[in-house]
Motif scaffolding. Sequence first.
Motif, PDB file in Angstrom:
ATOM      1  N   ARG A  84       0.866  -1.174   0.000  1.00  0.00           N
ATOM      2  CA  ARG A  84       0.000   0.000   0.000  1.00  0.00           C
ATOM      3  C   ARG A  84       0.909   1.233   0.000  1.00  0.00           C
ATOM      4  O   ARG A  84       2.114   1.113   0.183  1.00  0.00           O
ATOM      5  N   ARG A  85       0.361   2.381  -0.236  1.00  0.00           N
ATOM      6  CA  ARG A  85       1.180   3.595  -0.255  1.00  0.00           C
ATOM      7  C   ARG A  85       1.930   3.728   1.070  1.00  0.00           C
ATOM      8  O   ARG A  85       1.355   3.586   2.137  1.00  0.00           O
ATOM      9  N   HIS A  86       3.230   4.013   0.983  1.00  0.00           N
ATOM     10  CA  HIS A  86       4.024   4.192   2.195  1.00  0.00           C
ATOM     11  C   HIS A  86       5.046   5.291   1.960  1.00  0.00           C
ATOM     12  O   HIS A  86       5.481   5.539   0.839  1.00  0.00           O
ATOM     13  N   VAL A  87       5.399   5.968   3.046  1.00  0.00           N
ATOM     14  CA  VAL A  87       6.276   7.135   2.961  1.00  0.00           C
ATOM     15  C   VAL A  87       7.392   6.998   3.991  1.00  0.00           C
ATOM     16  O   VAL A  87       7.152   6.625   5.135  1.00  0.00           O
ATOM     17  N   ILE A  88       8.618   7.287   3.561  1.00  0.00           N
ATOM     18  CA  ILE A  88       9.765   7.324   4.476  1.00  0.00           C
ATOM     19  C   ILE A  88      10.245   8.763   4.543  1.00  0.00           C
ATOM     20  O   ILE A  88      10.497   9.391   3.508  1.00  0.00           O
ATOM     21  N   ARG A  89      10.387   9.300   5.754  1.00  0.00           N
ATOM     22  CA  ARG A  89      10.802  10.691   5.935  1.00  0.00           C
ATOM     23  C   ARG A  89      11.998  10.775   6.882  1.00  0.00           C
ATOM     24  O   ARG A  89      12.094  10.010   7.843  1.00  0.00           O
ATOM     25  N   ASN A  90      12.846  11.735   6.606  1.00  0.00           N
ATOM     26  CA  ASN A  90      13.918  12.053   7.550  1.00  0.00           C
ATOM     27  C   ASN A  90      13.411  13.190   8.428  1.00  0.00           C
ATOM     28  O   ASN A  90      13.334  14.341   7.985  1.00  0.00           O
ATOM     29  N   THR A  91      13.062  12.869   9.637  1.00  0.00           N
ATOM     30  CA  THR A  91      12.504  13.875  10.548  1.00  0.00           C
ATOM     31  C   THR A  91      13.566  14.466  11.460  1.00  0.00           C
ATOM     32  O   THR A  91      13.256  15.307  12.300  1.00  0.00           O
ATOM     33  N   GLY A  92      14.803  14.007  11.308  1.00  0.00           N
ATOM     34  CA  GLY A  92      15.879  14.527  12.152  1.00  0.00           C
ATOM     35  C   GLY A  92      16.590  15.707  11.512  1.00  0.00           C
ATOM     36  O   GLY A  92      16.232  16.172  10.423  1.00  0.00           O
ATOM     37  N   GLY A  93      17.614  16.177  12.194  1.00  0.00           N
ATOM     38  CA  GLY A  93      18.349  17.334  11.711  1.00  0.00           C
ATOM     39  C   GLY A  93      19.637  16.990  10.998  1.00  0.00           C
ATOM     40  O   GLY A  93      20.423  17.881  10.659  1.00  0.00           O
ATOM     41  N   GLU A  94      19.894  15.706  10.771  1.00  0.00           N
ATOM     42  CA  GLU A  94      21.108  15.286  10.088  1.00  0.00           C
ATOM     43  C   GLU A  94      20.774  14.267   9.009  1.00  0.00           C
ATOM     44  O   GLU A  94      19.658  13.736   8.960  1.00  0.00           O
ATOM     45  N   ILE A  95      21.736  13.989   8.139  1.00  0.00           N
ATOM     46  CA  ILE A  95      21.521  13.012   7.081  1.00  0.00           C
ATOM     47  C   ILE A  95      21.272  11.636   7.707  1.00  0.00           C
ATOM     48  O   ILE A  95      21.959  11.229   8.648  1.00  0.00           O
ATOM     49  N   ALA A  96      20.278  10.935   7.197  1.00  0.00           N
ATOM     50  CA  ALA A  96      19.939   9.599   7.698  1.00  0.00           C
ATOM     51  C   ALA A  96      20.392   8.553   6.680  1.00  0.00           C
ATOM     52  O   ALA A  96      20.289   8.759   5.467  1.00  0.00           O
ATOM     53  N   HIS A  97      20.867   7.431   7.204  1.00  0.00           N
ATOM     54  CA  HIS A  97      21.386   6.356   6.355  1.00  0.00           C
ATOM     55  C   HIS A  97      20.766   5.047   6.819  1.00  0.00           C
ATOM     56  O   HIS A  97      20.689   4.771   8.019  1.00  0.00           O
ATOM     57  N   ALA A  98      20.303   4.233   5.880  1.00  0.00           N
ATOM     58  CA  ALA A  98      19.647   2.978   6.243  1.00  0.00           C
ATOM     59  C   ALA A  98      19.820   1.936   5.149  1.00  0.00           C
ATOM     60  O   ALA A  98      20.155   2.259   4.008  1.00  0.00           O
ATOM     61  N   THR A  99      19.591   0.693   5.514  1.00  0.00           N
ATOM     62  CA  THR A  99      19.511  -0.404   4.558  1.00  0.00           C
ATOM     63  C   THR A  99      18.047  -0.804   4.426  1.00  0.00           C
ATOM     64  O   THR A  99      17.345  -0.945   5.432  1.00  0.00           O
TER      65      THR A  99
END
Length: 206
Positions: free
Chosen positions: A180-195
Amino acid sequence: MSGRTRIVDRGGMEAGAQAITGQLGRTVQRLRKAYNLSLSELAEQSGVAKSIISQIERNETNPTLATVWRLSQALDMSIERFLAATDDEPFVEHLTRADTPMLLSEDGKCRLTITGWIKTVEWLQWFDFVAEPAGELVSDGHQRGSIECLSVISGELQVECGDVIEVARAGETLRYRCDRRHVIRNTGGEIAHATMVCLLKAAVLD
């Protein structure tokens, strides 16, 4: 007649051409699905007719080099790598930065690098995900029952799936249905990194 002559095995040449075309068709289809593109969308981005792309994927035509180049550019892969993708590749495969396809979010603040094996994209995909502050990646739903796992390496990421919103920080993982529709957001104040790992065609959940 002087000099050496060479007998051309046209049957062998045709068989070889068909083998290359068949692998090329599978490569085009796998990359297209990895980018979640329809035939029409790939045709629009590459300038290659939808009917030609369909024939290439079904191994019904031998594309010209110009056509292969247009498709490789649209699918963000060097033409050398595009043509070299065969079933007989060595076990140790080294991909350069130029050979690794990458997607950008609409806002330009999220980068999704396809690090998974091209031959598994129809059922298993994995990515390196980097998001600048306030970056947002909006995705439509995949096949019913598909599951996505987002493991945060650094920074903070928020996932919105349906009416549920959760936040994960470094060392934490969010697992959610992505059919279904899904959204990923960076809500912090720095660059976010993930796998990110996406399991497509997973068993339908209750």
